[in-house]
Design an enzyme around this catalytic site. Sequence first.
Site, PDB file in Angstrom:
ATOM      1  N   HIS A   8       0.779  -1.369  -0.052  1.00  0.00           N
ATOM      2  CA  HIS A   8       0.078   0.037  -0.033  1.00  0.00           C
ATOM      3  C   HIS A   8       0.981   1.301  -0.024  1.00  0.00           C
ATOM      4  CE1 HIS A   8      -4.168  -1.641   0.675  1.00  0.00           C
ATOM      5  NE2 HIS A   8      -3.217  -2.881   1.102  1.00  0.00           N
ATOM      6  N   ASP A  37       3.219   9.450  -0.709  1.00  0.00           N
ATOM      7  CA  ASP A  37       2.331   8.633  -0.600  1.00  0.00           C
ATOM      8  C   ASP A  37       2.062   7.639  -1.353  1.00  0.00           C
ATOM      9  OD1 ASP A  37       0.333   7.619   1.279  1.00  0.00           O
ATOM     10  OD2 ASP A  37      -0.613   9.854   1.361  1.00  0.00           O
TER      11      ASP A  37
END
Length: 549
Positions: free
Chosen positions: A156, A372
């Site tokens: 992720h 991110d």
Amino acid sequence: MTRLVVVSNRVSVPRYGDQRAGGLEVVLRTVLQQNRGIWFGWSGKVASGNARNTHSVRRNNIQYVVTDLSNVDFEEYYSGFANRVLWPILHYRLDLAEFARRDLSGYFRGNDHFATELAKIVVNDDLIWVHDYHLIPIADALRRRGFGNRIGFFQHVPFPPPEVLASLPNHEQLIPLLMQYDVVGFQTEGDVQNFARYLISECSQMRELRVAQTAGQEITVSLSGRQTLISSFPVSIEARAFERLARRNLRSPLVKSLMASLGGRSLVIGVDRLDYSKGLIQRLDAFNIFLAKHNKWIGKLTYLQITPKTRSEIPEYLELEEALGAAASRINGTYGEPSWTPIRYVNRVYGRSVLAGLYRAARVGLVTPLRDGMNLVAKEFVAAQKPADPGVLILSRFAGAAINFQAALLVNPYDAESVAGALARALAMPIEERRARHEALFANVCKNDVHLWQSKFLIALRGDDEQALRSNPVPPNGSGGTNKRVWRDPLTRGGGGSDRSQAGGNGSAHWRALAPCGKKKRPKTVAHWPGASSGAQRARGVTDLEVLA
């Protein structure tokens, strides 16, 4: 029917009436609601001594199996190696990594405990889907216990280039264990390329590596006889369901109370965990510059920053908490008035329904992480907007979401002046432009939703997508010719790149690479990082890679 076993570091068994915020938990619960199965992982509890308890509970047709950690495993596996070594390195923050060999041992020991407990519930035809960097060794631990199940892994968070990852001490003991999975998924094509480059340049000299790119964007890697499919599967949300949630909760008591307290002022919102990767200090600096340069907005807007505390046992996070509080106080002291405070900074946790209503009420969403993997707040903000009068998303080009969110105002979060300028532009943006940008963003998040994400990954994991798994065989090294092979980065396919000549191979246009891991010759790379005109598609990886065997 094949059962799905989802494995993640933390499993929070829902309590009745509990509405938690978004992120990994909401995404995985959606997956399990559509697929019969089990969610396995850490209970969040730390046991005294070695009295670790594993128990099962059923909620809403999902079976949760959770196990405790010992205190030493919590300190070394979780707080130590996962959060103080892997997390900063995977987010390109080498300066914050603190390595201790005992923590690496604890990381493997923690994963071994999970594998021991997991082995008690897994049966032969289960599909196993492991999530994130905490659990890289799980597949290897299960293989050593004799399990031949199809096992997938999804990262992720970002996966940095090998030049960064190689700074991790003993990386060669850990990263190649990803090849024990049948499918390894990443958020972006740049992450995929970084992993493939790492394997080519850094794997053990005793192993032979074969890399084959299929007609699509997938890469198939064979290492020591095991074949692994590597591809990008951008994670997402249930966009239309979130839009309905936002529409309902715009009228909730908390949201109505907040909007009444603003007195007609515009709302700028940011929602982030308290983490140095989120760029919060840089964001407050940008807001300070905005108020200094655009003083016509003084008294006419309020910036609400919701930042729940996390990992408070780690000194860097305590320091960040103090720095953010001080920065917010300084800005409020400089520009605030008795009847108006520029920043409302809160550390409370709010449920998804409340956040959905707040997003819908906001004029601007600030999502400016320094790095991110994807960032689901950006997607939730887009989904929550009113189509007739939407807010504007300001998004870091270093978030994975930026690749498909070109209609957002993309910014460099390190450049406070540009972020301040983007905020001024967003607040002054005409309604027609706001509508056009939102229409494009909402169409993208609806098309690429959480259902598509989980469907594509599980198809690959089941192995029943022949097109995704098909690749031309690569002849063994030394089969003739000059042994020069070129692997072309998929980011350049059809987009300005060109295949270089290939000698001594079968000439397939769809695959490009072979290199024994033990060779000392390094790949020659040309990297393009984000600039004013380079585009977000190149922000996360190289554009060309040549491997000379």
